[in-house]
Design a protein around this motif. Structure first.
Motif, PDB file in Angstrom:
ATOM      1  N   SER A  65       0.849  -1.192   0.000  1.00  0.00           N
ATOM      2  CA  SER A  65       0.000   0.000   0.000  1.00  0.00           C
ATOM      3  C   SER A  65       0.878   1.232   0.000  1.00  0.00           C
ATOM      4  CB  SER A  65      -0.894  -0.008   1.242  1.00  0.00           C
ATOM      5  OG  SER A  65      -1.435   1.265   1.482  1.00  0.00           O
ATOM      6  N   SER A  82      -7.509  14.883  -1.163  1.00  0.00           N
ATOM      7  CA  SER A  82      -8.322  15.166  -2.343  1.00  0.00           C
ATOM      8  C   SER A  82      -8.624  16.661  -2.396  1.00  0.00           C
ATOM      9  CB  SER A  82      -9.628  14.376  -2.276  1.00  0.00           C
ATOM     10  OG  SER A  82     -10.595  14.922  -3.150  1.00  0.00           O
ATOM     11  N   ARG A 122      -6.946   6.283  -9.865  1.00  0.00           N
ATOM     12  CA  ARG A 122      -7.731   5.490  -8.917  1.00  0.00           C
ATOM     13  C   ARG A 122      -6.920   5.140  -7.670  1.00  0.00           C
ATOM     14  NH1 ARG A 122     -10.114   3.657 -13.746  1.00  0.00           N
ATOM     15  NH2 ARG A 122      -8.545   2.048 -14.113  1.00  0.00           N
ATOM     16  N   VAL A 123      -5.637   4.811  -7.852  1.00  0.00           N
ATOM     17  CA  VAL A 123      -4.800   4.490  -6.695  1.00  0.00           C
ATOM     18  C   VAL A 123      -4.641   5.709  -5.789  1.00  0.00           C
ATOM     19  CG1 VAL A 123      -2.481   3.841  -5.956  1.00  0.00           C
ATOM     20  CG2 VAL A 123      -3.561   2.626  -7.852  1.00  0.00           C
ATOM     21  N   GLN A 150      -6.567   8.434  -5.595  1.00  0.00           N
ATOM     22  CA  GLN A 150      -7.831   8.803  -4.958  1.00  0.00           C
ATOM     23  C   GLN A 150      -8.148   7.854  -3.809  1.00  0.00           C
ATOM     24  OE1 GLN A 150      -9.432  11.473  -5.229  1.00  0.00           O
ATOM     25  NE2 GLN A 150      -8.901  12.346  -7.221  1.00  0.00           N
ATOM     26  N   SER A 151      -7.783   6.587  -3.968  1.00  0.00           N
ATOM     27  CA  SER A 151      -7.976   5.627  -2.887  1.00  0.00           C
ATOM     28  C   SER A 151      -7.146   6.019  -1.665  1.00  0.00           C
ATOM     29  CB  SER A 151      -7.594   4.224  -3.364  1.00  0.00           C
ATOM     30  OG  SER A 151      -7.712   3.281  -2.324  1.00  0.00           O
ATOM     31  N   CYS A 192      -6.257   9.056  -0.905  1.00  0.00           N
ATOM     32  CA  CYS A 192      -6.919  10.225  -0.323  1.00  0.00           C
ATOM     33  C   CYS A 192      -8.060   9.804   0.600  1.00  0.00           C
ATOM     34  CB  CYS A 192      -7.475  11.130  -1.421  1.00  0.00           C
ATOM     35  SG  CYS A 192      -6.235  11.966  -2.421  1.00  0.00           S
ATOM     36  N   ASP A 193      -8.735   8.729   0.229  1.00  0.00           N
ATOM     37  CA  ASP A 193      -9.878   8.248   1.010  1.00  0.00           C
ATOM     38  C   ASP A 193      -9.455   7.412   2.211  1.00  0.00           C
ATOM     39  OD1 ASP A 193     -11.516   9.484  -0.842  1.00  0.00           O
ATOM     40  OD2 ASP A 193     -11.835   7.663  -2.019  1.00  0.00           O
ATOM     41  N   GLN A 230      -7.801   4.579   2.098  1.00  0.00           N
ATOM     42  CA  GLN A 230      -7.910   3.148   1.802  1.00  0.00           C
ATOM     43  C   GLN A 230      -6.594   2.572   1.279  1.00  0.00           C
ATOM     44  OE1 GLN A 230     -11.230   2.733  -0.857  1.00  0.00           O
ATOM     45  NE2 GLN A 230     -12.609   3.860   0.487  1.00  0.00           N
ATOM     46  N   GLY A 282      -3.809   1.983  -1.204  1.00  0.00           N
ATOM     47  CA  GLY A 282      -3.632   2.084  -2.646  1.00  0.00           C
ATOM     48  C   GLY A 282      -2.549   1.117  -3.068  1.00  0.00           C
ATOM     49  N   ASP A 283      -2.712   0.502  -4.213  1.00  0.00           N
ATOM     50  CA  ASP A 283      -1.795  -0.544  -4.658  1.00  0.00           C
ATOM     51  C   ASP A 283      -0.521   0.081  -5.229  1.00  0.00           C
ATOM     52  OD1 ASP A 283      -0.492  -2.707  -5.699  1.00  0.00           O
ATOM     53  OD2 ASP A 283      -2.215  -3.497  -6.799  1.00  0.00           O
TER      54      ASP A 283
END
Length: 303
Positions: free
Chosen positions: A3, A198, A258-259, A261-262, A264-265, A267, A269-270
């Motif tokens: 991550s 974000s 997408r990674v 933004q993930s 930022c949330d 979560q 990210g890969d």
């Protein structure tokens, strides 16, 4: 799969606990870096003196120190590069540079900008730092400061539209820059306390974002109601809900967004996706399959 928030930082904490922090606001221009720097300064961080003058494209201010901008621009120019250079591989900054001189200049700027024994962290923002992290991190160590990092993330479509309106930069060129600056900011800060933010989230609920930054970076930030007077949706000059056709087939753009933004949330990210994107761009630029654009008009931030 790692991550991008799964870093090991304990090894350096004991050696840096007594050092004053400096917050680097990194990432791509037009992504909310100016807004983030100003919000942090209103919530307990401290901006350097002699900031760039606001203009009609950023009427609320860039919040960038002119000295740092000029040093960064000179480093890039001396290496045959510029802000608009899409080359991502580290050999862009060639070995002929007098690295020590530039690092000394950055360290001197940091020493002048800091206030000894102040509890306020210094905040420094210039998107070029994402491309020049080896210089800045060495200078920060010389100045006996501890780096912390905030990386605002904005849709590459919105950034591209904004840069086209501001400087006339083609959408594909802006997308390549978005990938470069975000990938370099991520790769260069894996060992540092950092928080992805974000831009849309900052505008929607800055109190939540500042609280998250304070927790992630272990900084004494306060929620200052004056931010409401500065930050509003009017700052979001270009809002795009649809991806322009020119950007739909750009390799890795959607996956990297997408990674991030993930992250930022909260979560994670890969990280392997970001590594694959970086490696593919490096190899494609080296082979000539992906053309490199070295410059575009006048480098911004330079008077």
């Amino acid at each position: 799969m790692g991550s991008i928030e799964g870093r090991q930082i304990d090894r350096c904490d004991s050696a840096t606990n007594l050092r004053s922090p400096v917050i680097l606001v990194l990432g791509m221009a037009r992504s909310g870096t100016s807004a983030a720097a100003r919000v942090l300064s209103q919530c307990g961080a401290r901006l350097p003196d002699s900031l760039l003058t606001p203009n009609r494209h950023n009427p609320t201010g860039f919040w960038e120190p002119a000295v740092a901008v000029q040093i960064n621009a000179r480093i890039l120019k001396a290496s045959g590069s510029s802000f608009f250079d899409t080359a991502i591989c580290p050999d862009t900054l060639n070995d002929s540079l007098d690295r020590s001189q530039f690092i000394d200049e950055i360290a001197e700027f940091l020493a002048i900008s800091r206030v000894k024994d102040s509890a306020q962290p210094l905040v420094v923002k210039d998107p070029r730092i994402s491309n020049l992290l080896p210089f800045w991190l060495e200078a920060i160590a010389r100045a006996e400061l501890e780096p912390r990092v905030v990386i605002p993330v904005r849709s590459p479509a919105e950034v591209a539209v904004s840069l086209r309106k501001w400087k006339g930069v083609p959408l594909e060129h802006s997308a390549a820059l978005w990938l470069k600056y975000n990938l370099l900011a991520e790769r260069g800060t894996r060992h540092i306390r950092r928080k992805y933010v974000s831009y849309a989230g900052l505008l929607h609920d800055w109190r939540r974002e500042v609280a998250a930054i304070a927790a992630a970076l272990q900084l004494p930030l306060d929620l200052n109601d004056d931010v409401d007077k500065f930050l509003d949706s009017g700052l979001r000059h270009s809002t795009s809900h649809a991806v322009p056709g020119e950007l739909r087939d750009i390799a890795w753009l959607g996956e990297v967004e997408r990674v991030l933004q993930s992250a930022c949330d909260g979560q994670g990210g890969d990280q392997s996706i970001l590594d694959s994107a970086y490696d593919w761009i490096c190899a494609s630029q080296a082979s000539g399959a992906l053309p490199v654009i070295n410059t575009f008009g006048t480098d911004f931030g330079i008077s």
